[in-house]
Motif scaffolding. Structure first.
Motif, PDB file in Angstrom:
ATOM      1  N   ASP A  42      33.138  40.451  35.402  1.00 27.52           N
ATOM      2  CA  ASP A  42      32.588  39.113  35.592  1.00 27.52           C
ATOM      3  C   ASP A  42      32.823  38.251  34.358  1.00 27.52           C
ATOM      4  OD1 ASP A  42      31.477  39.571  38.172  1.00 27.52           O
ATOM      5  OD2 ASP A  42      29.778  40.620  37.246  1.00 27.52           O
ATOM      6  N   PRO A  43      32.968  36.939  34.543  1.00 30.71           N
ATOM      7  CA  PRO A  43      33.104  36.043  33.390  1.00 30.71           C
ATOM      8  C   PRO A  43      31.882  36.154  32.487  1.00 30.71           C
ATOM      9  CG  PRO A  43      33.626  34.909  35.440  1.00 30.71           C
ATOM     10  CD  PRO A  43      33.042  36.223  35.825  1.00 30.71           C
TER      11      PRO A  43
ATOM     12  N   ASN B 249      38.974  42.313  29.626  1.00 30.85           N
ATOM     13  CA  ASN B 249      38.835  41.853  31.006  1.00 30.85           C
ATOM     14  C   ASN B 249      40.193  41.458  31.586  1.00 30.85           C
ATOM     15  OD1 ASN B 249      36.111  42.222  30.716  1.00 30.85           O
ATOM     16  ND2 ASN B 249      35.621  40.045  30.526  1.00 30.85           N
TER      17      ASN B 249
ATOM     18  N   GLU C 292      35.763  31.500  32.282  1.00 32.67           N
ATOM     19  CA  GLU C 292      35.746  31.829  30.854  1.00 32.67           C
ATOM     20  C   GLU C 292      36.024  30.592  30.005  1.00 32.67           C
ATOM     21  OE1 GLU C 292      34.459  34.371  29.829  1.00 32.67           O
ATOM     22  OE2 GLU C 292      35.333  36.267  30.476  1.00 32.67           O
TER      23      GLU C 292
ATOM     24  N   HIS D 153      42.171  42.881  34.896  1.00 25.44           N
ATOM     25  CA  HIS D 153      42.731  42.069  35.975  1.00 25.44           C
ATOM     26  C   HIS D 153      44.216  42.408  36.199  1.00 25.44           C
ATOM     27  CE1 HIS D 153      39.821  39.050  37.437  1.00 25.44           C
ATOM     28  NE2 HIS D 153      39.228  39.233  36.280  1.00 25.44           N
TER      29      HIS D 153
ATOM     30  N   TYR E 203      38.359  33.440  37.484  1.00 22.11           N
ATOM     31  CA  TYR E 203      37.823  34.117  36.295  1.00 22.11           C
ATOM     32  C   TYR E 203      38.216  33.361  35.029  1.00 22.11           C
ATOM     33  CZ  TYR E 203      37.687  37.226  32.321  1.00 22.11           C
ATOM     34  OH  TYR E 203      37.468  37.729  31.062  1.00 22.11           O
TER      35      TYR E 203
ATOM     36  N   ARG F  33      41.079  34.824  42.537  1.00 20.00           N
ATOM     37  CA  ARG F  33      39.971  35.324  41.729  1.00 20.00           C
ATOM     38  C   ARG F  33      40.340  35.392  40.250  1.00 20.00           C
ATOM     39  NH1 ARG F  33      38.915  40.577  43.761  1.00 20.00           N
ATOM     40  NH2 ARG F  33      40.616  40.374  45.233  1.00 20.00           N
ATOM     41  N   LEU F  34      41.610  35.683  39.976  1.00 20.53           N
ATOM     42  CA  LEU F  34      42.075  35.678  38.591  1.00 20.53           C
ATOM     43  C   LEU F  34      41.968  34.271  38.001  1.00 20.53           C
ATOM     44  CD1 LEU F  34      43.511  36.850  36.096  1.00 20.53           C
ATOM     45  CD2 LEU F  34      45.695  36.501  37.319  1.00 20.53           C
TER      46      LEU F  34
END
Length: 202
Positions: free
Chosen positions: A84-85, A93, A146, A97, A142, A138-139
């Motif tokens: 999760d961010p 992270n 961030e 990914h 994310y 989703r990448l």
């Protein structure tokens, strides 16, 4: 419930016949790929008459597209959750990914290989996607989160970073498909290159 539907869903599962057909086709794809998959074969496996499929789908391509989408989701579930961010370190992270993307592409390669000559199915597959559902979406989400949290540079080009990562995953899978082998991408080096070269570091 009609007799035909009752026979097809005799295991008592709480789902529609349309969902049953998609699940049946997805299981067949996961077990044997998409090459040679026929309406008759899917219907027999689902326990329905051939024509029943056309009561729920415009054609075979629509059914296969939805089944492929279900297959991708099934493969992703087996890969576990993504970070999760705001948690952990951004570099770690990002590596997670990238590793997820590589594993996902390898996981769906056998099924996708049978669709190389079926552009109509691939087009329907793309149309069946819900925004935000794909790993790439989703990448990007994310990375944007961030950036909003200040853990990435305010002018970080997250779309370019995502395109770079997705491109590496595609290259690895296409090399495997066309050449039978592919070099293992260096996930640590790729994550560092993305952070340094695309302006992600804050």
């Amino acid at each position: 419930m009609s007799p035909r539907r009752a026979a097809a869903l005799r295991d008592g599962q709480d789902r529609s016949l349309r969902e049953h057909l998609i699940a049946t086709a997805e299981r067949m794809i996961s077990e044997g790929g998409t090459a040679g998959l026929t309406v008759r074969g899917i219907a027999r496996e689902a326990g329905v008459a051939d024509g029943v499929l056309y009561n729920h789908f415009s054609d075979k391509e629509e059914l296969l597209a939805h089944a492929m989408r279900a297959h991708v989701r099934s493969v992703e579930r087996g890969l576990g959750p993504l970070p999760d961010p705001g948690t952990g370190e951004v570099a770690a992270n990002l590596r997670a990914h990238i590793a997820h993307g590589l594993a996902l592409h390898r996981g769906i390669l056998p099924a996708m290989a049978g669709l190389i000559g079926r552009p109509e199915v691939l087009a329907r597959f793309a149309e069946a996607n819900e925004p935000g559902e794909d790993w790439r979406d989703r990448l990007v989400g994310y990375l944007r989160a961030e950036r909003a949290l200040g853990r990435l540079a305010p002018d970080a080009r997250v779309e370019a970073a995502a395109a770079m990562i997705v491109g590496v995953c595609h290259e690895a899978v296409l090399s495997l498909l066309f050449h039978g082998t592919a070099p293992e991408p260096d996930v640590d080096a790729l994550a560092a290159a993305v952070l340094d070269g695309i302006g992600l570091r804050s």
